[in-house]
Each structure stands twice: as C-alpha cells, then as structure tokens.
Design a protein around this motif. Structure first.
Motif, PDB file in Angstrom:
ATOM      1  N   PHE A 194       0.604 -30.878  -7.171  1.00  0.00           N
ATOM      2  CA  PHE A 194       0.471 -32.036  -7.370  1.00  0.00           C
ATOM      3  C   PHE A 194       0.934 -32.839  -8.710  1.00  0.00           C
ATOM      4  CE2 PHE A 194      -2.932 -31.488  -4.118  1.00  0.00           C
ATOM      5  CZ  PHE A 194      -2.314 -31.679  -3.039  1.00  0.00           C
ATOM      6  N   VAL A 195       1.278 -33.909  -8.968  1.00  0.00           N
ATOM      7  CA  VAL A 195       1.806 -34.389 -10.228  1.00  0.00           C
ATOM      8  C   VAL A 195       1.490 -35.506 -10.060  1.00  0.00           C
ATOM      9  CG1 VAL A 195       3.354 -36.008 -10.859  1.00  0.00           C
ATOM     10  CG2 VAL A 195       4.547 -33.482  -9.986  1.00  0.00           C
ATOM     11  N   MET A 196       0.685 -36.455 -10.569  1.00  0.00           N
ATOM     12  CA  MET A 196      -0.217 -36.806 -11.230  1.00  0.00           C
ATOM     13  C   MET A 196       0.314 -38.403 -12.299  1.00  0.00           C
ATOM     14  SD  MET A 196      -5.023 -37.610 -11.558  1.00  0.00           S
ATOM     15  CE  MET A 196      -4.918 -37.455 -13.557  1.00  0.00           C
ATOM     16  N   LYS A 197       0.844 -39.146 -11.939  1.00  0.00           N
ATOM     17  CA  LYS A 197       1.329 -39.712 -13.070  1.00  0.00           C
ATOM     18  C   LYS A 197       0.491 -41.743 -12.985  1.00  0.00           C
ATOM     19  CE  LYS A 197       5.479 -41.059 -14.991  1.00  0.00           C
ATOM     20  NZ  LYS A 197       6.869 -40.891 -14.998  1.00  0.00           N
ATOM     21  N   GLN A 198       0.327 -41.752 -14.397  1.00  0.00           N
ATOM     22  CA  GLN A 198      -0.453 -43.217 -14.024  1.00  0.00           C
ATOM     23  C   GLN A 198       0.990 -44.319 -14.052  1.00  0.00           C
ATOM     24  OE1 GLN A 198      -2.081 -43.938 -18.097  1.00  0.00           O
ATOM     25  NE2 GLN A 198      -3.150 -45.485 -17.461  1.00  0.00           N
ATOM     26  N   GLU A 199       1.179 -45.145 -13.427  1.00  0.00           N
ATOM     27  CA  GLU A 199       1.706 -45.923 -13.506  1.00  0.00           C
ATOM     28  C   GLU A 199       1.901 -47.358 -14.636  1.00  0.00           C
ATOM     29  OE1 GLU A 199       0.198 -48.850  -9.952  1.00  0.00           O
ATOM     30  OE2 GLU A 199       1.174 -46.990  -8.868  1.00  0.00           O
ATOM     31  N   ARG A 219       1.362 -33.994 -19.712  1.00  0.00           N
ATOM     32  CA  ARG A 219       2.810 -33.641 -19.929  1.00  0.00           C
ATOM     33  C   ARG A 219       2.661 -34.368 -21.699  1.00  0.00           C
ATOM     34  NH1 ARG A 219       7.664 -35.870 -16.963  1.00  0.00           N
ATOM     35  NH2 ARG A 219       8.494 -35.777 -18.769  1.00  0.00           N
ATOM     36  N   TRP A 220       3.738 -33.082 -22.205  1.00  0.00           N
ATOM     37  CA  TRP A 220       3.358 -34.369 -23.690  1.00  0.00           C
ATOM     38  C   TRP A 220       4.121 -34.940 -24.670  1.00  0.00           C
ATOM     39  CZ3 TRP A 220       0.628 -31.882 -27.972  1.00  0.00           C
ATOM     40  CH2 TRP A 220       0.240 -30.652 -27.513  1.00  0.00           C
ATOM     41  N   LEU A 221       5.464 -34.947 -23.509  1.00  0.00           N
ATOM     42  CA  LEU A 221       6.582 -36.553 -23.900  1.00  0.00           C
ATOM     43  C   LEU A 221       6.335 -37.253 -22.667  1.00  0.00           C
ATOM     44  CD1 LEU A 221       8.777 -35.295 -26.467  1.00  0.00           C
ATOM     45  CD2 LEU A 221       6.697 -36.075 -27.421  1.00  0.00           C
ATOM     46  N   SER A 222       5.925 -38.528 -22.797  1.00  0.00           N
ATOM     47  CA  SER A 222       5.761 -39.211 -21.476  1.00  0.00           C
ATOM     48  C   SER A 222       5.700 -40.688 -21.751  1.00  0.00           C
ATOM     49  CB  SER A 222       5.085 -38.690 -20.083  1.00  0.00           C
ATOM     50  OG  SER A 222       5.294 -39.547 -19.007  1.00  0.00           O
ATOM     51  N   TRP A 223       6.130 -41.229 -21.363  1.00  0.00           N
ATOM     52  CA  TRP A 223       5.954 -42.726 -21.310  1.00  0.00           C
ATOM     53  C   TRP A 223       4.417 -43.476 -20.740  1.00  0.00           C
ATOM     54  CZ3 TRP A 223       8.315 -45.609 -24.550  1.00  0.00           C
ATOM     55  CH2 TRP A 223       9.838 -45.529 -24.856  1.00  0.00           C
ATOM     56  N   THR A 224       4.048 -42.970 -20.003  1.00  0.00           N
ATOM     57  CA  THR A 224       2.478 -42.600 -19.261  1.00  0.00           C
ATOM     58  C   THR A 224       1.798 -41.487 -19.629  1.00  0.00           C
ATOM     59  OG1 THR A 224       3.625 -42.875 -17.526  1.00  0.00           O
ATOM     60  CG2 THR A 224       3.493 -44.942 -17.809  1.00  0.00           C
ATOM     61  N   ASP A 225       0.410 -41.478 -19.196  1.00  0.00           N
ATOM     62  CA  ASP A 225      -0.023 -40.173 -18.816  1.00  0.00           C
ATOM     63  C   ASP A 225       0.634 -39.510 -17.667  1.00  0.00           C
ATOM     64  OD1 ASP A 225      -1.323 -40.841 -21.007  1.00  0.00           O
ATOM     65  OD2 ASP A 225      -2.955 -41.177 -19.798  1.00  0.00           O
ATOM     66  N   SER A 226       1.091 -38.017 -17.766  1.00  0.00           N
ATOM     67  CA  SER A 226       0.908 -37.677 -16.637  1.00  0.00           C
ATOM     68  C   SER A 226       0.710 -35.947 -16.665  1.00  0.00           C
ATOM     69  CB  SER A 226       2.985 -37.369 -16.466  1.00  0.00           C
ATOM     70  OG  SER A 226       3.006 -36.578 -15.582  1.00  0.00           O
ATOM     71  N   TYR A 227       0.646 -35.568 -15.283  1.00  0.00           N
ATOM     72  CA  TYR A 227      -0.452 -34.272 -15.163  1.00  0.00           C
ATOM     73  C   TYR A 227      -0.121 -33.138 -14.617  1.00  0.00           C
ATOM     74  CZ  TYR A 227      -3.881 -36.731 -17.641  1.00  0.00           C
ATOM     75  OH  TYR A 227      -4.567 -38.037 -18.798  1.00  0.00           O
ATOM     76  N   GLY A 228       0.043 -32.238 -14.347  1.00  0.00           N
ATOM     77  CA  GLY A 228       1.073 -31.488 -13.047  1.00  0.00           C
ATOM     78  C   GLY A 228      -1.136 -30.781 -13.383  1.00  0.00           C
ATOM     79  N   ILE A 229      -1.702 -30.711 -11.806  1.00  0.00           N
ATOM     80  CA  ILE A 229      -2.127 -30.514 -11.714  1.00  0.00           C
ATOM     81  C   ILE A 229      -2.476 -29.549 -10.214  1.00  0.00           C
ATOM     82  CG2 ILE A 229      -4.962 -30.778 -10.421  1.00  0.00           C
ATOM     83  CD1 ILE A 229      -4.369 -33.586 -11.033  1.00  0.00           C
ATOM     84  N   GLU A 230      -2.955 -28.002 -10.267  1.00  0.00           N
ATOM     85  CA  GLU A 230      -2.003 -26.667  -9.334  1.00  0.00           C
ATOM     86  C   GLU A 230      -4.020 -26.453  -9.143  1.00  0.00           C
ATOM     87  OE1 GLU A 230      -0.607 -22.806  -8.742  1.00  0.00           O
ATOM     88  OE2 GLU A 230      -0.590 -23.562 -10.376  1.00  0.00           O
ATOM     89  N   ILE A 231      -4.502 -26.845  -8.056  1.00  0.00           N
ATOM     90  CA  ILE A 231      -5.303 -26.202  -7.039  1.00  0.00           C
ATOM     91  C   ILE A 231      -5.650 -25.836  -5.881  1.00  0.00           C
ATOM     92  CG2 ILE A 231      -7.135 -27.545  -5.528  1.00  0.00           C
ATOM     93  CD1 ILE A 231      -6.017 -29.992  -6.508  1.00  0.00           C
ATOM     94  N   ALA A 232      -6.622 -24.338  -6.570  1.00  0.00           N
ATOM     95  CA  ALA A 232      -6.169 -23.156  -5.167  1.00  0.00           C
ATOM     96  C   ALA A 232      -6.493 -23.376  -4.311  1.00  0.00           C
ATOM     97  CB  ALA A 232      -7.548 -22.416  -6.046  1.00  0.00           C
ATOM     98  N   GLU A 233      -6.814 -22.207  -3.808  1.00  0.00           N
ATOM     99  CA  GLU A 233      -6.667 -22.480  -1.617  1.00  0.00           C
ATOM    100  C   GLU A 233      -7.455 -21.926  -2.258  1.00  0.00           C
ATOM    101  OE1 GLU A 233      -4.936 -22.686   1.691  1.00  0.00           O
ATOM    102  OE2 GLU A 233      -3.741 -22.035  -0.487  1.00  0.00           O
ATOM    103  N   ASP A 244       2.933 -34.576  -3.781  1.00  0.00           N
ATOM    104  CA  ASP A 244       2.800 -32.914  -4.181  1.00  0.00           C
ATOM    105  C   ASP A 244       4.134 -32.470  -4.415  1.00  0.00           C
ATOM    106  OD1 ASP A 244       4.955 -33.552  -2.370  1.00  0.00           O
ATOM    107  OD2 ASP A 244       3.782 -33.475  -0.415  1.00  0.00           O
ATOM    108  N   GLU A 245       4.148 -31.238  -4.648  1.00  0.00           N
ATOM    109  CA  GLU A 245       5.353 -30.115  -5.064  1.00  0.00           C
ATOM    110  C   GLU A 245       6.751 -30.559  -4.557  1.00  0.00           C
ATOM    111  OE1 GLU A 245       4.747 -25.746  -4.502  1.00  0.00           O
ATOM    112  OE2 GLU A 245       2.699 -27.217  -2.614  1.00  0.00           O
ATOM    113  N   HIS A 246       6.761 -31.629  -3.562  1.00  0.00           N
ATOM    114  CA  HIS A 246       7.444 -32.051  -3.086  1.00  0.00           C
ATOM    115  C   HIS A 246       8.240 -33.232  -3.601  1.00  0.00           C
ATOM    116  CE1 HIS A 246       7.829 -28.009  -0.436  1.00  0.00           C
ATOM    117  NE2 HIS A 246       6.389 -28.865   0.010  1.00  0.00           N
ATOM    118  N   GLY A 247       7.572 -33.914  -4.369  1.00  0.00           N
ATOM    119  CA  GLY A 247       7.657 -35.237  -4.029  1.00  0.00           C
ATOM    120  C   GLY A 247       6.901 -36.844  -3.809  1.00  0.00           C
ATOM    121  N   THR A 248       6.561 -36.076  -1.887  1.00  0.00           N
ATOM    122  CA  THR A 248       5.933 -36.953  -1.284  1.00  0.00           C
ATOM    123  C   THR A 248       4.698 -37.406  -2.169  1.00  0.00           C
ATOM    124  OG1 THR A 248       6.344 -35.848   0.510  1.00  0.00           O
ATOM    125  CG2 THR A 248       5.508 -37.287   0.955  1.00  0.00           C
ATOM    126  N   GLU A 249       4.683 -39.059  -2.048  1.00  0.00           N
ATOM    127  CA  GLU A 249       4.041 -39.605  -2.430  1.00  0.00           C
ATOM    128  C   GLU A 249       2.593 -39.245  -1.416  1.00  0.00           C
ATOM    129  OE1 GLU A 249       1.999 -43.356  -3.146  1.00  0.00           O
ATOM    130  OE2 GLU A 249       4.018 -43.344  -3.205  1.00  0.00           O
TER     131      GLU A 249
END
Length: 163
Positions: free
Chosen positions: A3-8, A124-138, A20-25
């Motif tokens: 998942f990608v979690m991005k602050q608005e 993510r290091w350089l981003s206007w808002t807080d942005s995270y990549g989250i990988e969750i185990a099966e 999700d990883e395909h860009g679907t909200e």
C-alpha cells in the motif's frame, strides 16, 4: 500486500488516502479537527468505518487505541526509554501482540509478531506531505497494520511532535 499511504495536502485534520500497489484507492483516513486528542476514522471506499483511532490523553507517553468492529481494542504505545531508535508496543486481544521498531531517523519501521515479520513501513524522504510505503505480510490484518502506521506517523512525524 503493498500500500501507499499519503497525507492529503489540503486538509485541516490528519487525513490520508491509502492506495494499493496498482494505484487504486482502497481506504481513507479522516482526522477530526476539533477534538481533545487525536481521533481518526479509517474507512473503506464505501464509507464503512473499519477502525477508529483515539489518543489516550492520560498516559505517561504517546498512547493510542485502535477500535475495530468485532475485535477487542488494540493499544499502541511508544516506549519511552529507547536509545537511537523508536519502539512501539502493539498490544491486542489474545495473541494479537506486535512490536514496531524504527530506525534512528524514524523512516523505517518493522512490525513483528509471534509469527515473525508482519509489516514494513517506509517513509518517503522528499515529499510535500507525509507519504509511506507499507508492505504487509500474507495472512496479516491490513486494517490493523495500516492503523498502526497512522499512529506511528502521528507520534513521530506530526508537526506537533507528541513525544
């Protein structure tokens, strides 16, 4: 699951969009603006509340509860006396206990449970808002780990710095 979690960018509260990883909200986190302590609602795209996150105000350190329909509450608390990294205890009902350990700069977190690695949260290091990549185990609960990632952001990367 990834998942990608991005602050608005234009929001009054702590609001996030989770794709999700395909860009679907897939989820939306809505932070309440006028409340005592942080209160956030994690909802699916249909608007159903999947988790409610609330800050515990009378505690020794940053502490939050995650409430999910049909589950007991989960307590997420930052451990106060750790050197060179942050650590969170994620105490759920039964055997749903985890530990989230971060690196020195609070950009990488690994969440481990009794069955081993459960999730990895990367800021993510350089981003206007807080942005995270989250990988969750099966086999792990994505709602719990996404809500835990929100709490880590609130404690470690919120502009008000609650620790």
């Amino acid at each position: 699951m990834r998942f990608v979690m991005k602050q608005e960018f234009w929001s009054l509260g702590d609001d996030f969009v989770i794709r999700d990883e395909h860009g679907t909200e897939r989820y939306h986190v809505d932070g309440r603006v006028f409340s005592f302590g942080d209160k956030l609602s994690l909802r699916d795209t249909e608007g159903n509340e999947l988790a409610f996150i609330s800050q515990r105000l009378l505690s020794w350190g940053p502490s939050y509860q995650i409430h999910r329909p049909g589950y007991g509450p989960v307590e997420v608390a930052k451990e106060l006396f750790t050197f060179f990294h942050c650590r969170f205890a994620v105490d759920g009902p039964g055997d749903e206990d985890y530990e989230a350990t971060g690196d020195f700069l609070d950009h990488e977190y690994e969440i481990h449970g009794s069955r081993g690695p459960a999730a990895v949260v990367t800021k993510r290091w350089l981003s206007w808002t807080d942005s995270y990549g989250i990988e969750i185990a099966e086999g792990e609960d994505p709602v719990l780990h996404l809500a835990t990632a929100v709490v880590i952001d609130l404690v470690c990367h919120d502009g008000k710095k609650k620790h």
